[in-house]
Scaffold this active site. Structure first.
Site, PDB file in Angstrom:
ATOM      1  N   LYS A 174       0.828  -1.200   0.000  1.00 32.27           N
ATOM      2  CA  LYS A 174       0.000   0.000   0.000  1.00 32.27           C
ATOM      3  C   LYS A 174       0.871   1.262   0.000  1.00 32.27           C
ATOM      4  O   LYS A 174       0.555   2.250  -0.669  1.00 32.27           O
ATOM      5  CB  LYS A 174      -0.938   0.006   1.215  1.00 32.27           C
ATOM      6  CG  LYS A 174      -1.796   1.287   1.398  1.00 32.27           C
ATOM      7  CD  LYS A 174      -2.886   1.445   0.366  1.00 32.27           C
ATOM      8  CE  LYS A 174      -3.614   2.789   0.444  1.00 32.27           C
ATOM      9  NZ  LYS A 174      -4.675   2.856   1.447  1.00 32.27           N
ATOM     10  N   LYS A 242      -1.737  11.812   6.315  1.00 30.43           N
ATOM     11  CA  LYS A 242      -1.523  10.683   7.225  1.00 30.43           C
ATOM     12  C   LYS A 242      -0.680   9.616   6.531  1.00 30.43           C
ATOM     13  O   LYS A 242       0.295   9.101   7.096  1.00 30.43           O
ATOM     14  CB  LYS A 242      -2.866  10.087   7.663  1.00 30.43           C
ATOM     15  CG  LYS A 242      -2.734   8.990   8.695  1.00 30.43           C
ATOM     16  CD  LYS A 242      -3.944   8.059   8.707  1.00 30.43           C
ATOM     17  CE  LYS A 242      -3.816   6.983   7.649  1.00 30.43           C
ATOM     18  NZ  LYS A 242      -4.836   5.936   7.701  1.00 30.43           N
TER      19      LYS A 242
END
Lengths: 302, 302
Positions: A174, A242
């Site tokens: 990811k 984030k």
């Protein structure tokens, strides 16, 4: 109808359509969420409400979590009245949140001590693909758990790859995906801003280049939004930041140089300074607008 | 068989298959080239050899040039024994080289004074797509010339967009395309290097992310080559550096900030410093290899 009983925790803008697809696939689903609206959404589609993560675990063979931060996953999995306190041995946790690979590994080790297997299975694709059940899902964790969980994953995604048997491998993939997404977003805004600065009709430029060697998912989809001046989310700048924090922390730990990702992070700081943290990640164009004085959508005539 | 007579000048690794496709489409083609091998190639497929650009012009309704530098286009078009000296009024020059937009404009103005119309029509796509006749072609110049030249362009490309009626609009779109190509190459090498540095099987990472929101033509095609350790060209680093020179000069003239493109240029300087100027543009990975100590192809097990 599948016999597997599923739990779902984390009914935000991504979690809701993912949970809904599990229900549509015939799974019995038990849910818990911090706030009411997510629970009401899931109940209205046939899910059963539990009063805690512990209760969800007690009712489920496989639990899916889709929360915001690594700390949230740890709290739901390991905290007071958390999943581990209610789980039967052999339960599988599929954490589909995006968290740091190292956090995923630590949580997996603690769960395994209690007889619970974990898969880290973060997703790529925003709300429309969550609704269509066509997310890309990158999975790390034991093959045994992956094989049992596959029908559940297939209800939510169309591209499912078991990246590695180590927990954290899905989160690692990811991170690679986020580098691609964000740096391709960078190329999209830099190219369209250049076209606008050259005085071209950027609608024509878009058509001329989108199917060639410069084409990308970001350009085709988010570039099209920028032509309309549309900077609504999709994924927000705050969520991107984030992910960038996780990336740059990981890079520091590995002593790995990520110059393009670092530049993207700096430019998103400028976007947040402009008060656009809640806008979509294509609002990266706002940083270029400030640097160049050129607004892409002002240069579309077709 | 078309009645249009075509000239072709610039029979390099791109020009040869483009010229061949014109012959296959039934056009009568007259060629000239600086060096013999290109001429021999074209003659062996049925083209007629001329002794100068002037002679090519005298024999042609439309002339295609596919040369290396803006200076080459100007020399062929306007120089001694150049196209302008042999052209009948109404001839069209289609310059498919990649040159600066401002150079294209200047050449077009000079040609127009002699009754010759020009299209700047640079291409995206490397040799395989030139061979398949599926190039992306970005066109700037008068609509009248575009409409007459369209059957010629359609013999070489599958995506043909008339970007604007101003000469230089095609070259401007090409610059935008190069920003996308090169910065997407940057994302490709940064993401795969990160995956390798994380200890993942980058073959699995590639499969997991290529069809998602991080997908791009560069990642899918050049990323696949990097997994094999293949850095042969395609387009070379030296050609890329020429495009980057044009881009950064243009950016300076416009007072436009192109931070990502500038970073790519700096990293390609490092690739050339490593003696890899003749390698393919995916050799950008070599800069990351030096910065990180990580070689992508060493981390592929599938």
């Amino acid at each position: 109808m599948s016999q597997l009983k599923i739990g779902f925790i984390g009914l935000g803008y991504m979690g809701r359509p993912m949970c809904h697809n599990l229900i549509k696939a015939g799974f019995g689903v038990t849910v818990w969420n911090r706030s009411r609206p997510g629970i009401e959404f899931a109940r209205s589609h046939g899910a059963v409400e539990a009063s805690s993560a512990k209760e969800v675990a007690a009712a489920s063979d496989i639990v899916v979590t889709m929360v915001k931060h690594g700390g949230d996953t740890a709290e739901v999995a390991l905290g007071h009245n958390g999943l581990l306190s209610g789980a039967r041995p052999g339960m599988i946790l599929i954490d589909m949140s995006t968290i740091a690979p190292a956090e995923a590994r630590v949580i997996a080790v603690r769960l395994k001590e209690g007889g619970v297997l974990m898969l880290d299975a973060p997703v790529s694709g925003s709300t429309p693909r969550a609704e269509a059940g066509t997310l890309s899902i990158m999975v790390g964790g034991p093959t045994e758990a992956y094989e049992r969980a596959l029908p559940v994953l297939q209800s939510m995604g169309s591209s499912i790859v078991h990246v590695g048997e180590e927990n954290g491998a899905g989160q690692g993939a990811k991170l690679c995906n986020q580098v691609l997404v964000l740096v391709n977003m960078l190329s999209t805004v830099e190219a369209l801003t250049l076209g606008a600065g050259l005085g071209l009709d950027v609608g024509r430029v878009y058509e001329a280049v989108k199917d060639g060697a410069g084409g990308s998912w970001q350009f085709e989809n988010l570039g099209a939004r920028l032509l309309q001046g549309d900077i609504e989310p999709g994924g927000t700048v705050e969520t991107v930041q984030k992910d960038l924090d996780i990336l740059m922390t990981q890079a520091g730990e590995l002593h790995m140089t990520l110059p393009a990702t670092s530049m993207v992070q700096q430019l998103y700081n400028a976007v947040e300074a402009a008060g656009m943290g809640k806008k979509g990640h294509q609002a990266l164009a706002a940083a270029y607008e400030r640097l160049t004085g050129v607004r892409i959508a002002d240069h579309v005539s077709t």
